[in-house]
Write a protein that holds these residues in place. Structure first.
Motif, PDB file in Angstrom:
ATOM      1  N   GLY A   1       0.658  -1.308   0.146  1.00  0.00           N
ATOM      2  CA  GLY A   1       0.026  -0.176   0.036  1.00  0.00           C
ATOM      3  C   GLY A   1       0.844   1.331   0.031  1.00  0.00           C
ATOM      4  O   GLY A   1       2.039   1.118   0.008  1.00  0.00           O
TER       5      GLY A   1
ATOM      6  N   SER B   1      -2.911   8.560   5.566  1.00  0.00           N
ATOM      7  CA  SER B   1      -4.011   7.978   4.911  1.00  0.00           C
ATOM      8  C   SER B   1      -3.427   6.662   4.454  1.00  0.00           C
ATOM      9  O   SER B   1      -2.505   6.752   3.345  1.00  0.00           O
ATOM     10  CB  SER B   1      -4.745   8.605   3.742  1.00  0.00           C
TER      11      SER B   1
ATOM     12  N   ASP C   1      -3.758   3.287   2.018  1.00  0.00           N
ATOM     13  CA  ASP C   1      -4.496   3.078   0.742  1.00  0.00           C
ATOM     14  C   ASP C   1      -3.781   1.668   0.369  1.00  0.00           C
ATOM     15  O   ASP C   1      -2.596   1.839  -0.442  1.00  0.00           O
ATOM     16  CB  ASP C   1      -4.511   4.143  -0.385  1.00  0.00           C
TER      17      ASP C   1
ATOM     18  N   THR D   1      -9.162  -4.528   0.458  1.00  0.00           N
ATOM     19  CA  THR D   1      -8.871  -3.341   0.204  1.00  0.00           C
ATOM     20  C   THR D   1      -8.807  -2.411   1.622  1.00  0.00           C
ATOM     21  O   THR D   1      -9.748  -2.640   2.416  1.00  0.00           O
ATOM     22  CB  THR D   1      -9.940  -2.672  -0.783  1.00  0.00           C
TER      23      THR D   1
ATOM     24  N   LYS E   1      -8.323   0.878   3.391  1.00  0.00           N
ATOM     25  CA  LYS E   1      -8.545   2.456   3.449  1.00  0.00           C
ATOM     26  C   LYS E   1      -8.790   2.998   4.870  1.00  0.00           C
ATOM     27  O   LYS E   1      -9.740   2.620   5.439  1.00  0.00           O
ATOM     28  CB  LYS E   1      -9.704   2.933   2.610  1.00  0.00           C
ATOM     29  N   GLU E   2      -7.573   3.180   5.597  1.00  0.00           N
ATOM     30  CA  GLU E   2      -7.830   3.732   6.837  1.00  0.00           C
ATOM     31  C   GLU E   2      -7.011   4.917   7.139  1.00  0.00           C
ATOM     32  O   GLU E   2      -6.108   5.250   6.371  1.00  0.00           O
ATOM     33  CB  GLU E   2      -7.167   2.601   7.882  1.00  0.00           C
ATOM     34  N   ASP E   3      -7.364   6.034   7.982  1.00  0.00           N
ATOM     35  CA  ASP E   3      -6.585   7.070   8.230  1.00  0.00           C
ATOM     36  C   ASP E   3      -6.147   6.826   9.900  1.00  0.00           C
ATOM     37  O   ASP E   3      -6.737   6.443  10.853  1.00  0.00           O
ATOM     38  CB  ASP E   3      -7.539   8.180   8.453  1.00  0.00           C
TER      39      ASP E   3
ATOM     40  N   ASN F   1      -9.758  -4.880  10.268  1.00  0.00           N
ATOM     41  CA  ASN F   1     -10.236  -5.119   8.823  1.00  0.00           C
ATOM     42  C   ASN F   1     -10.289  -6.757   8.305  1.00  0.00           C
ATOM     43  O   ASN F   1     -11.301  -6.960   7.511  1.00  0.00           O
ATOM     44  CB  ASN F   1      -9.097  -4.604   7.705  1.00  0.00           C
TER      45      ASN F   1
END
Ligand SMILES: [Zn+2]
Ligand SMILES: [Zn+2]
Length: 163
Positions: free
Chosen positions: A43, A53, A55, A80, A82-84, A113
């Motif tokens: 990622g 972020s 991705d 997939t 997607k985390e902040d 996740n």
């Protein structure tokens, strides 16, 4: 699963690659479900005004038991990501995962996740016939010939009534 983020922390808009192959954050994220072998993460982590972020993608082999026939079920989860992430000093009431200093630990985010993407029920196949309620035989493999004569006890009274 820790990454040194000092290179992007001070530069808004900077990004770095995250690559990881190895131990999962938890070998058994859920009762009866084992992460089999290594996980693979790939990622990009980007600094958006101090919020990092992520991705990316995660592959994890997962081994469990079929809930109908108890046979082994193997699946590969492809997620997939997607985390902040936010500095713990600024985290406040946000839903974001906090990080401390110049080290980002994504273990908890990854594990969450993985759990979110595990199936509610593990099935070896949608057509799984399960086990015979009488002899316990695996109906995918044998035709045991048992006849299901179990009568609901409430119905039994009713059938006597009609005799
Ligand atoms: Zn099954
Ligand atoms: Zn049977």
């Amino acid at each position: 699963m820790k990454f040194d983020i000092s290179n992007i922390l001070m530069n808004n808009g900077a990004s770095m690659k995250l690559e990881y192959v190895g131990e999962p954050p938890e070998r058994e994220p859920e009762k009866g479900c084992i992460i089999d072998g290594d996980i693979t993460l790939s990622g990009t982590l980007t600094n958006n005004n101090g919020i990092l972020s992520l991705d990316g993608h995660l592959d994890a082999g997962c081994k469990s038991e079929c809930y109908r026939c108890l046979g082994e079920v193997r699946k590969v989860l492809r997620l997939t990501l997607k985390e902040d992430f936010i500095n713990s000093a600024d985290a406040g009431e946000t839903e974001m995962y906090p990080f401390e200093g110049k080290i980002l630990d994504i273990s908890r985010a990854l594990n969450d996740n993985i759990i979110l993407n595990l199936p509610m029920k593990h099935l070896c196949s949608d057509q799984c016939k399960g086990l015979c309620s009488k002899c316990g035989g695996n109906l995918n493999e044998v035709q045991c010939g048992c006849i299901d004569d179990s009568i609901d006890p409430r119905m039994e009274g009713l059938s006597k009534f009609f005799e």
